[in-house]
Design a protein around this motif. Structure first.
Motif, PDB file in Angstrom:
ATOM      1  N   LYS A  85       0.844  -1.201   0.000  1.00 26.14           N
ATOM      2  CA  LYS A  85       0.000   0.000   0.000  1.00 26.14           C
ATOM      3  C   LYS A  85       0.883   1.256   0.000  1.00 26.14           C
ATOM      4  N   ARG A 120      -1.502 -14.774   3.192  1.00 20.60           N
ATOM      5  CA  ARG A 120      -2.166 -14.085   4.314  1.00 20.60           C
ATOM      6  C   ARG A 120      -1.390 -14.333   5.616  1.00 20.60           C
ATOM      7  N   THR A 146      -5.236  -8.346  10.125  1.00 22.27           N
ATOM      8  CA  THR A 146      -5.635  -7.016   9.647  1.00 22.27           C
ATOM      9  C   THR A 146      -5.156  -5.928  10.610  1.00 22.27           C
ATOM     10  N   ARG A 173       3.030  -7.465   8.901  1.00 23.65           N
ATOM     11  CA  ARG A 173       2.358  -6.410   9.673  1.00 23.65           C
ATOM     12  C   ARG A 173       2.855  -6.385  11.120  1.00 23.65           C
ATOM     13  N   ASN A 176      -1.768  -0.438   7.515  1.00 22.75           N
ATOM     14  CA  ASN A 176      -1.210  -1.794   7.703  1.00 22.75           C
ATOM     15  C   ASN A 176      -0.355  -2.291   6.524  1.00 22.75           C
TER      16      ASN A 176
HETATM   17  P1  DAT Z   1      -7.487  -7.373   5.208  1.00 26.46           P
HETATM   18  O1  DAT Z   1      -6.728  -6.246   4.540  1.00 26.46           O
HETATM   19  O2  DAT Z   1      -6.688  -7.996   6.321  1.00 26.46           O
HETATM   20  O3  DAT Z   1      -8.012  -8.378   4.227  1.00 26.46           O
HETATM   21  P2  DAT Z   1     -10.194  -6.330   5.359  1.00 26.46           P
HETATM   22  O4  DAT Z   1     -10.400  -6.885   3.982  1.00 26.46           O
HETATM   23  O5  DAT Z   1     -11.212  -6.659   6.397  1.00 26.46           O
HETATM   24  O6  DAT Z   1      -8.752  -6.729   5.938  1.00 26.46           O
HETATM   25  O7  DAT Z   1     -10.115  -4.739   5.290  1.00 26.46           O
HETATM   26  C1  DAT Z   1      -9.432  -4.109   4.223  1.00 26.46           C
HETATM   27  C2  DAT Z   1      -8.630  -2.970   4.778  1.00 26.46           C
HETATM   28  O8  DAT Z   1      -9.514  -2.014   5.327  1.00 26.46           O
HETATM   29  C3  DAT Z   1      -7.679  -3.325   5.909  1.00 26.46           C
HETATM   30  O9  DAT Z   1      -6.451  -3.834   5.448  1.00 26.46           O
HETATM   31  C4  DAT Z   1      -7.517  -2.013   6.593  1.00 26.46           C
HETATM   32  C5  DAT Z   1      -8.899  -1.388   6.452  1.00 26.46           C
HETATM   33  N1  DAT Z   1      -9.710  -1.663   7.646  1.00 26.46           N
HETATM   34  C6  DAT Z   1     -10.314  -2.831   7.980  1.00 26.46           C
HETATM   35  N2  DAT Z   1     -10.959  -2.726   9.150  1.00 26.46           N
HETATM   36  C7  DAT Z   1     -10.762  -1.449   9.558  1.00 26.46           C
HETATM   37  C8  DAT Z   1     -11.163  -0.707  10.702  1.00 26.46           C
HETATM   38  N3  DAT Z   1     -11.903  -1.259  11.654  1.00 26.46           N
HETATM   39  N4  DAT Z   1     -10.727   0.586  10.789  1.00 26.46           N
HETATM   40  C9  DAT Z   1      -9.987   1.155   9.832  1.00 26.46           C
HETATM   41  N5  DAT Z   1      -9.571   0.508   8.731  1.00 26.46           N
HETATM   42  C10 DAT Z   1      -9.958  -0.775   8.599  1.00 26.46           C
END
Ligand code: DAT
Ligand code: MG
Length: 151
Positions: A11, A87, A93, A104, A114
């Motif tokens: 990112k 993953r 996350t 991470r 992240n």
């Molecule tokens: P991942 O990236 O681990 O697959 P995800 O698909 O649930 O997680 O969410 C995508 C992205 O969105 C994640 O990398 C960071 C952001 N995100 C997720 N939950 C969040 C939250 N509660 N507050 C802020 N950003 C969040």
């Protein structure tokens, strides 16, 4: 089957923090093969498609803004169990819930910063690869290391 593919992205924060090299090294060192890579600044429309499942979440606008704030290093990594193991290499996350040893867990603190993305299923990996890469941008080749990594 050793040709499963996953979409991994560094990112904008990961790119700015100089973490492209360390993140690539972890996938290479584990034995995965790089099938595609490019640096691109994604449009709002593109990012809204990428994260369409999260469009109702309160953090969605902030997530789209952050993801569009600079170049992303988009990649396809290939190898056995690449989606699930990818993953695992990334960690949880929420970086504070990721153990040291994960990307991470070693390089990030906040969920909203992240540093990396990884597909969460083989089906979503296919969709994400098709969204981020045109046909011809994903390479098919046999790694010289293949027989040293797989029996
Ligand atoms: P991942 O990236 O681990 O697959 P995800 O698909 O649930 O997680 O969410 C995508 C992205 O969105 C994640 O990398 C960071 C952001 N995100 C997720 N939950 C969040 C939250 N509660 N507050 C802020 N950003 C969040
Ligand atoms: Mg996700």
């Amino acid at each position: 089957m050793s040709n499963e593919q996953t979409f991994i992205a560094i990112k904008p924060d990961g790119v700015q923090r100089g973490l492209i090299g360390p993140i690539i090294s972890r996938f290479e060192a584990r034995g995965y093969k790089l099938a595609a890579i490019k640096l691109m600044t994604a449009s709002k429309d593109h990012l809204e498609k990428h994260y369409e499942d999260l469009s109702e979440k309160p953090f969605f606008p902030g997530l789209i803004k952050y993801m569009g704030s600079g170049p992303i290093c988009a990649m396809v990594w290939e190898g056995r169990d690449a989606v699930k193991t990818g993953r695992a290499l990334l960690g949880a996350t929420n970086p504070l819930a990721s153990p040291p040893g994960t990307i991470r867990g070693d390089y990030a603190i906040e969920t909203g910063r992240n540093i990396c993305h990884g597909s969460d299923s083989v089906e979503n990996a296919k969709k994400e690869i098709a969204l981020w890469f045109k046909e011809g941008e994903v390479q098919t080749y046999k790694s010289a290391l293949h027989d040293w990594i797989y029996e």
